[in-house]
Motif scaffolding. Structure first.
Motif, PDB file in Angstrom:
ATOM      1  N   SER A  67      34.801  51.765 -16.767  1.00 48.24           N
ATOM      2  CA  SER A  67      36.268  51.187 -16.849  1.00 48.24           C
ATOM      3  C   SER A  67      37.144  52.232 -16.560  1.00 48.24           C
ATOM      4  N   THR A  68      36.768  53.441 -16.271  1.00 49.23           N
ATOM      5  CA  THR A  68      37.634  54.211 -15.977  1.00 49.23           C
ATOM      6  C   THR A  68      37.364  55.244 -14.889  1.00 49.23           C
ATOM      7  N   TRP A  69      37.547  54.831 -13.693  1.00 48.27           N
ATOM      8  CA  TRP A  69      37.201  55.422 -12.511  1.00 48.27           C
ATOM      9  C   TRP A  69      37.856  56.544 -11.872  1.00 48.27           C
ATOM     10  N   ARG A  70      39.152  56.591 -12.401  1.00 46.21           N
ATOM     11  CA  ARG A  70      39.999  57.837 -12.307  1.00 46.21           C
ATOM     12  C   ARG A  70      40.615  58.138 -13.745  1.00 46.21           C
ATOM     13  N   HIS A  71      40.571  59.402 -14.213  1.00 45.64           N
ATOM     14  CA  HIS A  71      40.993  59.924 -15.390  1.00 45.64           C
ATOM     15  C   HIS A  71      41.908  61.061 -15.245  1.00 45.64           C
ATOM     16  N   GLN A  87      26.489  49.380  -5.622  1.00 43.41           N
ATOM     17  CA  GLN A  87      26.444  47.887  -5.441  1.00 43.41           C
ATOM     18  C   GLN A  87      26.117  47.089  -6.754  1.00 43.41           C
ATOM     19  N   GLU A  88      27.144  46.653  -7.278  1.00 43.75           N
ATOM     20  CA  GLU A  88      26.897  46.114  -8.822  1.00 43.75           C
ATOM     21  C   GLU A  88      26.045  44.894  -8.589  1.00 43.75           C
ATOM     22  N   ASP A  89      25.803  44.254  -7.362  1.00 39.78           N
ATOM     23  CA  ASP A  89      24.965  42.970  -7.507  1.00 39.78           C
ATOM     24  C   ASP A  89      23.494  43.272  -7.374  1.00 39.78           C
ATOM     25  N   ILE A  90      23.408  44.441  -7.047  1.00 41.47           N
ATOM     26  CA  ILE A  90      21.893  45.049  -6.860  1.00 41.47           C
ATOM     27  C   ILE A  90      21.367  45.837  -8.081  1.00 41.47           C
ATOM     28  N   CYS A  91      22.309  46.299  -8.805  1.00 47.21           N
ATOM     29  CA  CYS A  91      22.042  47.399 -10.028  1.00 47.21           C
ATOM     30  C   CYS A  91      21.509  46.395 -11.005  1.00 47.21           C
ATOM     31  N   ASN A  92      20.385  46.883 -11.550  1.00 46.14           N
ATOM     32  CA  ASN A  92      19.730  46.192 -12.537  1.00 46.14           C
ATOM     33  C   ASN A  92      19.993  46.716 -13.917  1.00 46.14           C
ATOM     34  N   GLY A  93      20.616  47.645 -14.067  1.00 49.31           N
ATOM     35  CA  GLY A  93      21.096  48.141 -15.391  1.00 49.31           C
ATOM     36  C   GLY A  93      20.214  49.097 -15.837  1.00 49.31           C
ATOM     37  N   ARG A 148      28.621  49.383 -18.421  1.00 50.59           N
ATOM     38  CA  ARG A 148      29.576  48.763 -19.225  1.00 50.59           C
ATOM     39  C   ARG A 148      28.736  47.740 -20.239  1.00 50.59           C
ATOM     40  N   LYS A 149      29.387  47.690 -21.484  1.00 46.88           N
ATOM     41  CA  LYS A 149      28.533  47.290 -22.648  1.00 46.88           C
ATOM     42  C   LYS A 149      28.080  45.797 -22.456  1.00 46.88           C
TER      43      LYS A 149
END
Length: 291
Positions: free
Chosen positions: A66-70, A140-146, A162-163
């Motif tokens: 949840s932090t793509w730029r730091h 691609q978050e809709d394809i990622c299986n974690g 992400r938890k």
């Protein structure tokens, strides 16, 4: 590892735009965090903590799901010299009274490096990670299986899960904006042009000119990080101008693509499998002859 100058072409894009990337000039970063805010707003990234961390003004600590730029805030007290030319570095370095002791901020906006040789792509079993026509790397978050294989594969520790859902997330270099001819939100929001976006080859030339300019002004510590196509990851699609060693900014000094030995390993596996098959066949034939 061979030098690759066109990762999109290597992936199979026959006709594609030039490779795009980020050049972050940390000497003009003022730590405003406009890039962090713009990234979150455009990509609808959830809030990831507003508590004081004890790390100066750094409330996000590092890159994550949840932090793509730091924006890193590094406080240094050291002996500094006096430069003849007034340079924009004065924005980042401030002398204080005392026996030559000086205090300065080193600020840098970190992001996914969009490596030329991206280990995260090599290990992803679902194809959720892919190389775009711009040479960038996107999840691609809709394809990622974690499964999380990409997390230890990244030599920079960029990718995270992400938890609440377990999927992997990272910077996409605003892939949706690039397709419309727009620059990424972080670069658009940067008020000092510390984050510069454009054709990667042009950015590298511009960055080298900037380093030469700083050296001529007496800033001998200025150096580029991630701009060399001959390094351990084939060069980064997001590279930086630093004023100290990479470790000071939290970067690995000599990053290496973690899957560099995979081809050799597979060759060894194939050789071993062939040897086992030959032994099994010989044993089987021997058994037949013994009957």
């Amino acid at each position: 590892m061979s030098i690759v100058t066109d990762p999109a072409g290597e992936t199979g894009y026959a006709d594609h735009p030039p490779r795009m990337g980020f050049f972050t000039d940390t000497t003009v970063c003022i730590g405003c965090k406009a890039c962090e805010v713009a990234c979150k707003e455009w990509n609808a990234i959830p809030e990831d903590g507003l508590a004081l961390t004890g790390m100066s003004y750094d409330n996000t600590v590092g890159l994550g799901a949840s932090t793509w730029r730091h924006v890193a805030f590094i406080e240094q007290r050291r002996t500094i010299g006096v430069h003849d030319d007034a340079d924009v570095l004065a924005m980042a370095e401030q002398a204080t009274p005392g026996d030559g002791d000086g205090f300065r901020w080193l600020m840098a906006s970190d992001v996914c490096k969009h490596c030329t040789h991206a280990a995260c792509l090599d290990v992803c079993p679902t194809g959720a990670l892919f190389r775009t026509e711009f040479g960038t790397v996107v999840v691609q978050e809709d394809i990622c299986n974690g499964c999380g294989y990409c997390i230890p594969a990244c030599p920079y520790g960029v990718i995270d899960q992400r938890k609440d859902d377990g999927r992997a997330w990272k910077c996409t270099m605003c892939y949706d904006r690039l397709g419309e001819g727009m620059e990424p939100a972080c670069a658009k929001a940067c008020p000092t042009d510390s984050i510069q976006f454009g054709r990667l080859d042009e950015l590298r030339e511009r960055a080298q000119h900037r380093v030469t300019q700083l050296h001529d002004s007496g800033i001998a510590d200025a150096r580029l990080y991630g701009a060399d196509p001959g390094d351990g990851v084939g060069g980064d699609g997001a590279f930086f101008l630093l004023l100290d060693e990479p470790e000071v900014y939290g970067f690995p000094p000599d990053p290496v693509v973690t899957t560099k030995d995979l081809p050799a390993m597979w060759r060894h596996v194939a050789t071993a499998a062939g040897a086992l098959a030959a032994c099994a066949a010989a044993a089987f034939l021997g058994a037949l002859k013994g009957r």
